[in-house]
Enzyme design. Structure first.
Site, PDB file in Angstrom:
ATOM      1  N   ASP A  14       0.803  -1.222   0.000  1.00  0.00           N
ATOM      2  CA  ASP A  14       0.000   0.000   0.000  1.00  0.00           C
ATOM      3  C   ASP A  14       0.838   1.275   0.000  1.00  0.00           C
ATOM      4  O   ASP A  14       0.588   2.197  -0.773  1.00  0.00           O
ATOM      5  CB  ASP A  14      -0.955   0.025   1.200  1.00  0.00           C
ATOM      6  CG  ASP A  14      -2.101  -0.958   1.015  1.00  0.00           C
ATOM      7  OD1 ASP A  14      -2.320  -1.402  -0.126  1.00  0.00           O
ATOM      8  OD2 ASP A  14      -2.756  -1.284   2.012  1.00  0.00           O
ATOM      9  N   ARG A  98       1.933   4.406  16.550  1.00  0.00           N
ATOM     10  CA  ARG A  98       1.559   5.482  15.619  1.00  0.00           C
ATOM     11  C   ARG A  98       2.093   6.847  16.040  1.00  0.00           C
ATOM     12  O   ARG A  98       2.642   7.565  15.217  1.00  0.00           O
ATOM     13  CB  ARG A  98       0.039   5.527  15.393  1.00  0.00           C
ATOM     14  CG  ARG A  98      -0.544   4.244  14.779  1.00  0.00           C
ATOM     15  CD  ARG A  98       0.263   3.704  13.627  1.00  0.00           C
ATOM     16  NE  ARG A  98      -0.349   2.549  12.996  1.00  0.00           N
ATOM     17  CZ  ARG A  98       0.274   1.389  12.767  1.00  0.00           C
ATOM     18  NH1 ARG A  98       1.518   1.223  13.129  1.00  0.00           N
ATOM     19  NH2 ARG A  98      -0.343   0.406  12.161  1.00  0.00           N
ATOM     20  N   ASP A 127      -6.015   3.469  12.747  1.00  0.00           N
ATOM     21  CA  ASP A 127      -4.689   4.023  12.511  1.00  0.00           C
ATOM     22  C   ASP A 127      -4.741   5.379  11.799  1.00  0.00           C
ATOM     23  O   ASP A 127      -3.951   6.265  12.086  1.00  0.00           O
ATOM     24  CB  ASP A 127      -3.826   3.010  11.753  1.00  0.00           C
ATOM     25  CG  ASP A 127      -3.456   1.818  12.646  1.00  0.00           C
ATOM     26  OD1 ASP A 127      -3.278   2.044  13.863  1.00  0.00           O
ATOM     27  OD2 ASP A 127      -3.370   0.686  12.151  1.00  0.00           O
ATOM     28  N   SER A 178      -3.931  -9.014   7.754  1.00  0.00           N
ATOM     29  CA  SER A 178      -3.281  -7.718   7.921  1.00  0.00           C
ATOM     30  C   SER A 178      -2.632  -7.752   9.290  1.00  0.00           C
ATOM     31  O   SER A 178      -3.304  -7.926  10.312  1.00  0.00           O
ATOM     32  CB  SER A 178      -4.306  -6.594   7.836  1.00  0.00           C
ATOM     33  OG  SER A 178      -3.734  -5.406   8.337  1.00  0.00           O
TER      34      SER A 178
HETATM   35  N1  ARG Z   1      -7.358  -2.876  16.049  1.00  0.00           N
HETATM   36  C1  ARG Z   1      -6.049  -2.589  16.539  1.00  0.00           C
HETATM   37  C2  ARG Z   1      -5.915  -1.118  16.800  1.00  0.00           C
HETATM   38  O1  ARG Z   1      -6.700  -0.370  16.331  1.00  0.00           O
HETATM   39  C3  ARG Z   1      -4.979  -3.100  15.609  1.00  0.00           C
HETATM   40  C4  ARG Z   1      -4.794  -2.370  14.337  1.00  0.00           C
HETATM   41  C5  ARG Z   1      -3.770  -3.040  13.527  1.00  0.00           C
HETATM   42  N2  ARG Z   1      -3.476  -2.306  12.353  1.00  0.00           N
HETATM   43  C6  ARG Z   1      -3.267  -2.866  11.179  1.00  0.00           C
HETATM   44  N3  ARG Z   1      -2.986  -2.083  10.194  1.00  0.00           N
HETATM   45  N4  ARG Z   1      -3.349  -4.164  11.018  1.00  0.00           N
HETATM   46  O2  ARG Z   1      -5.028  -0.709  17.515  1.00  0.00           O
END
Ligand code: ARG
Length: 408
Positions: A14, A98, A127, A178
């Site tokens: 991506d 992040r 994210d 993912s």
């Molecule tokens: N749901 C979790 C969070 O919001 C994990 C997110 C994981 N991100 C990803 N791009 N797979 O913190």
């Protein structure tokens, strides 16, 4: 002059496609920032490969930053202090990395004189919230671009796009999950996990594969709320997390399976493996039981869930989160001591002992044997006054019940 953009770059499909797409569609000059927060081997791309890929995709530059120490000391450590568990379970893995990335993204934007930052997050996740809001709190003047929110490409489209522009991406067309990884653990979504009734597949786990059938006991030392040693050996937090993760993960400890509330209103079924983080939180919490004064302890517990929500929701750099950190820091001054844990396959962890030079546990007060120092005579009056209000209330109720009902 061409508009410059700093892009948070992972080296994956991506963000590689994002480099070319933003250049073609928006005519911008893309400067990639790859931040190592402990994502391990990833798809096998080393730093050189990462930079080559970014350049092949059309980036004007690509820097790689090792932020693992910073991630451990400034982001994981406060999460441990806060016993961070979003919705009582998830120790914020992705939510912690992040803001680290945002910090470097903003710094790079400043360095190259960019007007905007960009990320590869989609419109459905948390994210994007963390990137957008994090950037806006650190740099209110910077624009935030999110190509994947607008390009409307499926995964297959993105693979085709990469092929068309000769962007060297490993065969990822049928990638099922993912996965996001850092020092605090791994988050796994997509594939059959999207059915909340389905048993999570064994395949995507790497940190919690059962390889050690025998029990292990280990002792974690804390100073002022921070874990500082393992079995008496001083370790920095990054190494300590890795060591505890190996020790407990090899015995199958550290998996979570949950349906969580994303900030954007979607309930999502996700699985996690965070053996090191969960073991250290368990140890820290236990040491707090021994060392925190009762009212402080209860009040802190109330604030911990708010802290976790704020961080989950992208408010790492917010004033409320900072205020909570200041309060937590004050509470941790005497959270010093050791916790002994036992991990047993498959996946059971328990605290077996704890001690502290500043423990509030007082054997003389607690014991029922001859060493007793408690003033027994004080109890009767104290307890009578404690219950006086409800006793008075109960007596009035009884009398009222005896009185005849007033005429209708
Ligand atoms: N749901 C979790 C969070 O919001 C994990 C997110 C994981 N991100 C990803 N791009 N797979 O913190």
């Amino acid at each position: 002059m061409t508009k410059k953009v700093a892009l948070a770059y992972s080296g994956g499909l991506d963000t590689s496609v994002a480099v070319r797409w933003m250049h073609e569609e928006w005519g911008v000059e893309v400067h990639c920032v790859a931040v190592d927060v402990g994502q391990g081997a990833g798809d096998g791309a080393g730093n050189d490969t990462l930079v080559e890929r970014a350049m092949a995709a059309g980036a004007a530059g690509c820097i790689v930053i090792d932020a693992r120490r910073e991630m451990a000391e400034e982001f994981c450590a406060p999460a441990l202090v806060a016993n961070a568990r979003y919705e009582g379970k998830y120790p914020l893995v992705s939510a912690l990395s992040r803001p680290v990335i945002v910090r470097h993204l903003v710094a790079e934007a400043r360095r190259v004189g960019a007007e905007a930052v960009a990320h590869g997050c989609t419109a459905k996740g948390n994210d994007q919230v963390r990137f957008d809001v994090g950037t806006r709190t650190l740099a209110p003047d910077l624009e935030v671009l999110a190509p994947a929110r607008v390009w409307q490409m499926t995964r297959a489209d993105a693979v085709a796009y990469a092929a068309k522009w000769s962007i060297p991406i490993e065969a990822t067309a049928e990638k099922i999950y993912s996965i996001d990884e850092n020092l605090f653990g791994r988050a796994i979504e997509c594939g059959e996990i999207e059915d909340p009734w389905a048993t999570p597949p064994e395949e995507p786990y790497t940190l919690t594969k059962l390889t050690e059938p025998d029990d292990a006991t280990f002792t974690v030392g804390f100073e002022a709320g921070r874990p500082v040693s393992l079995d008496g050996t001083a370790l920095d937090l990054q190494s300590l997390l890795a060591a505890v993760s190996r020790l407990t993960g090899a015995r199958g400890f550290g998996r979570l399976d949950m349906v969580e509330n994303r900030r954007v209103g979607i309930k999502s079924r996700e699985v996690y493996e965070c053996p090191g983080a969960l073991a250290l939180i368990a140890a820290h919490q236990d040491l707090e039981d021994l060392t925190l004064e009762r009212d402080v302890h209860h009040e802190k517990a109330r604030l911990e869930s708010r802290w976790s929500e704020l961080v989950y929701d992208g408010m790492w750099f917010s004033p409320l989160k900072s205020a909570f950190d200041a309060f937590f820091a004050e509470t941790q001054r005497f959270v010093t001591g050791e916790v002994r844990l036992r991990v047993s396959a498959p996946g059971a962890l328990r605290v077996e002992g704890r001690r502290s030079p500043v423990a509030l546990y007082d054997h003389g007060l607690a014991t029922y044997d001859a060493a007793d120092t408690f003033r027994h005579a004080d109890a009767e009056g104290f307890v009578r006054l404690w219950g006086l209000g409800v006793q008075t209330w109960a007596a009035r109720q009884a009398r009222a019940a005896e009185r005849p009902a007033p005429p209708a």
